[in-house]
Scaffold this active site. Sequence first.
Site, short mmCIF file in Angstrom:
data_model
loop_
_atom_site.label_atom_id
_atom_site.label_comp_id
_atom_site.label_asym_id
_atom_site.label_seq_id
_atom_site.Cartn_x
_atom_site.Cartn_y
_atom_site.Cartn_z
N HIS A 227 0.82 -1.15 0.22
CA HIS A 227 0.00 0.03 -0.02
C HIS A 227 0.83 1.30 -0.10
CE1 HIS A 227 0.53 -0.36 4.42
NE2 HIS A 227 0.41 1.00 4.44
N ASP A 255 -0.57 -7.30 0.60
CA ASP A 255 0.22 -6.12 0.95
C ASP A 255 1.54 -6.32 0.85
OD1 ASP A 255 0.38 -3.30 1.65
OD2 ASP A 255 -0.34 -3.70 3.60
N GLY A 335 3.26 5.72 9.28
CA GLY A 335 4.69 5.84 9.00
C GLY A 335 5.36 4.62 9.31
N SER A 337 4.52 1.57 8.39
CA SER A 337 4.08 0.70 7.21
C SER A 337 5.27 0.31 6.44
CB SER A 337 3.17 1.41 6.44
OG SER A 337 1.82 1.24 6.80
N SER A 352 1.92 -4.17 7.90
CA SER A 352 0.92 -3.83 7.07
C SER A 352 -0.01 -2.94 7.88
CB SER A 352 0.09 -5.20 6.69
OG SER A 352 -1.30 -4.91 5.81
#
Length: 383
Positions: A227, A255, A335, A337, A352
Amino acid sequence: MRRTKLHRVAVAALVLLGSWAVAGTTPAGAATPAAAPSASPGLLQAMQRDLGLSPQQAEARLSAERTATAVEPKARAAAGSAFGGSWFDDRTGRLTVAVTSDASDSTLRAVRTAGAEVRTVRHSARQLDTAKDRLDGTTAPQGVSGWRVDPKANTVVVDVVGAARSDNDVQRFLSKARAAGPVTVRTVSAAPQTFAAGTVGGDPYYTGNARCSIGFSVYGGFVTAGHCGQAGAGVSGWDGSYIGNFQGSSFPDNDYAWVSVGSGWWTVPVVLGWGTVPDQLVRGSAVAPVGASVCRSGSTTHWHCGTVLAHNETVNYSQGAVHELTKTSVCAEPGDSGGSFISGDQAQGVTSGGWGNCSSGGETWFQPVNEILNRYGLTLHTA
């Protein structure tokens, strides 16, 4: 940039020194941990803080988890069709393997000989996985936050946001879920969300107006969350210089993504400790069982630890369902991720999303790293 000189050096170590020729490289899919060195004091301190352990308990737990990780594939094979799932029991310090009641005495002996405790259950892992697969084939309303197989409870758990429990669409989904197989409904306080963020100075990488975190180095680049960017999107580093491009990306459904590295940037088998713990070497990607400790490194909240709560969970984000995620008790914030999940020195996956924060607590999911390596034919960079 607000990053301190220490953190600038740490990031540079992660992305600039990876042209080292490293012996003992583990190819994608390999899952045999190397002989583990003694845990660093910083790692033990993080486990004490987040898991409420003493230094001796943390050291003992890491040792027990390494043993359980090695035992699991042998015990699973010994259980055969009677296998009902497995998890690490932090009370006994051993792996527990569930087997169905029709398992023979010889099967039970074989599982115990492999080094696992045995628990008798009603449903096999295959039956539970089949029920979950049926749910994966449906479209869930937003009030349903996800579903997973819970081996300890021997059921498929469906999480529903409390405020949406009486919603008609949610009730219809739950009726279908119960018809799919053994299902238990659990009420949760909030729905998970992804952890990308707007541009903030001094963080590992940017794509467009989003900031995300590097996951793990692979030969030719690094893996991260899907993402965070689409295939072809350019990526810049904490200093604004060009790193490379997203070579592959999938979100939702999955993801995961990987980014090529060039223009003077390289990779090393390191996860940043952010000054909380020493930077951690990555030595493999053996999968930690449910119940094992796991730690996360991310560009917003840096280093936090918790435990693995579930494997192969489907999470229903607002953008769509993502499958085969691992659920943890580790906190995270926007942030983080794409950042690293690691158990001991074994890479586990990339961050994720989740719910909550690192002040009040929460839960976070990661995409398993071995799936990403296999999907794109990548090789994990290991020490």
